[in-house]
Design a protein around this motif. Sequence first.
Motif, short mmCIF file in Angstrom:
data_model
loop_
_atom_site.label_atom_id
_atom_site.label_comp_id
_atom_site.label_asym_id
_atom_site.label_seq_id
_atom_site.Cartn_x
_atom_site.Cartn_y
_atom_site.Cartn_z
N UNK A 1 -0.95 1.51 1.11
CA UNK A 1 0.53 1.71 0.30
C UNK A 1 0.79 0.33 0.07
N UNK A 2 1.41 -0.14 -1.14
CA UNK A 2 1.90 -1.33 -1.38
C UNK A 2 3.10 -1.76 -0.44
N UNK A 3 3.78 -0.86 -0.21
CA UNK A 3 4.94 -1.11 0.64
C UNK A 3 4.62 -1.79 1.92
N UNK A 4 3.31 -1.05 2.51
CA UNK A 4 2.90 -1.45 3.76
C UNK A 4 2.56 -3.00 3.68
N UNK A 5 1.98 -3.59 2.64
CA UNK A 5 1.65 -4.97 2.27
C UNK A 5 2.86 -5.86 2.04
N UNK A 6 3.88 -5.14 1.55
CA UNK A 6 4.87 -6.08 1.32
C UNK A 6 5.88 -6.12 2.55
N UNK A 7 5.64 -5.25 3.47
CA UNK A 7 6.25 -5.26 4.92
C UNK A 7 5.68 -6.51 5.65
N UNK A 8 4.18 -6.24 5.58
CA UNK A 8 3.64 -7.41 6.13
C UNK A 8 4.02 -8.91 6.02
N UNK A 9 3.83 -8.96 4.48
CA UNK A 9 4.33 -10.34 3.92
C UNK A 9 5.66 -10.86 4.14
N UNK A 10 6.82 -9.75 4.21
CA UNK A 10 8.02 -10.12 4.58
C UNK A 10 8.08 -10.61 5.72
N UNK A 11 7.22 -10.01 6.83
CA UNK A 11 7.26 -10.35 8.27
C UNK A 11 6.77 -11.79 8.36
N UNK B 1 5.12 6.74 -6.47
CA UNK B 1 3.88 6.46 -6.07
C UNK B 1 3.39 6.71 -4.85
N UNK B 2 4.18 7.42 -4.11
CA UNK B 2 4.00 8.02 -2.62
C UNK B 2 2.73 8.95 -2.96
N UNK B 3 2.76 9.64 -4.11
CA UNK B 3 1.81 10.80 -4.39
C UNK B 3 0.36 10.25 -4.50
#
Length: 186
Positions: A172-182, A73-75
């Motif tokens: 990027x979804x992982x950026x959102x996930x990082x935000x949510x986790x924090x 998904x990076x691509x």
Amino acid sequence: MEQKEALEIVRKQLHDKRYVHTIGVMETAIQLARRFGADEKKAELAAIFHDYAKCRPIREMQEIIERENMPKDLLDHNKELWHAPVGAYLVQEEVGIYDKDILQAIAYHTSGHTEMTLLDKVVWVADYIEPGRQFPGVEQVRELAKQDLDAALLQALKNTITYLLQKNQRVYPLTFHTYNALLKEE
Ligand code: DGI
Ligand code: FE
Ligand code: FE
Ligand code: FE
């Protein structure tokens, strides 16, 4: 590895401006590590090598992501994200750094991830607030980083996401996930 040797290696990989940024991230990461009790030596090395792949050709980064089975998904998302995981890979292959903590901090210094270690956070925030950075809101994050690393990281992520939204760019979804986790951690 000593600081001098590491800097000589990375200098050959980067344009002057990027090298100056790297010095700023290194100094800031050491400070933050000391302040919040992370491993200073690991913070120093992760910071020195965090943008190791930044100046590599897009084609080469794409090839490595495909060949090394990195998340596909990076691509589909911003190319700016690619140099982080590719950098961790190349630092291992070309420089011979195998420390998992250091490689992880490099791999996730752009997106973050949901279980960031203290070291990951130190490098992420140092990259955002090093003295050469001038984007809107950076001063507030610098202030937060004097007391509370999580609060600084959360604010910096908010700024980054807001910036991407304003420019009509994909997040990027992982950026959102990082935000949510924090937010959950707070
Ligand atoms: O390599 P640097 O410029 O020092 O900084 P970085 O590795 O944190 O890259 C940040 C750039 O990546 C910034 O211009 C925003 C861009 N970007 C694009 N998509 C995303 C993204 N950054 C994050 N955190 N998340 C994204 O989805
Ligand atoms: Fe980077
Ligand atoms: Fe960053
Ligand atoms: Fe950087």
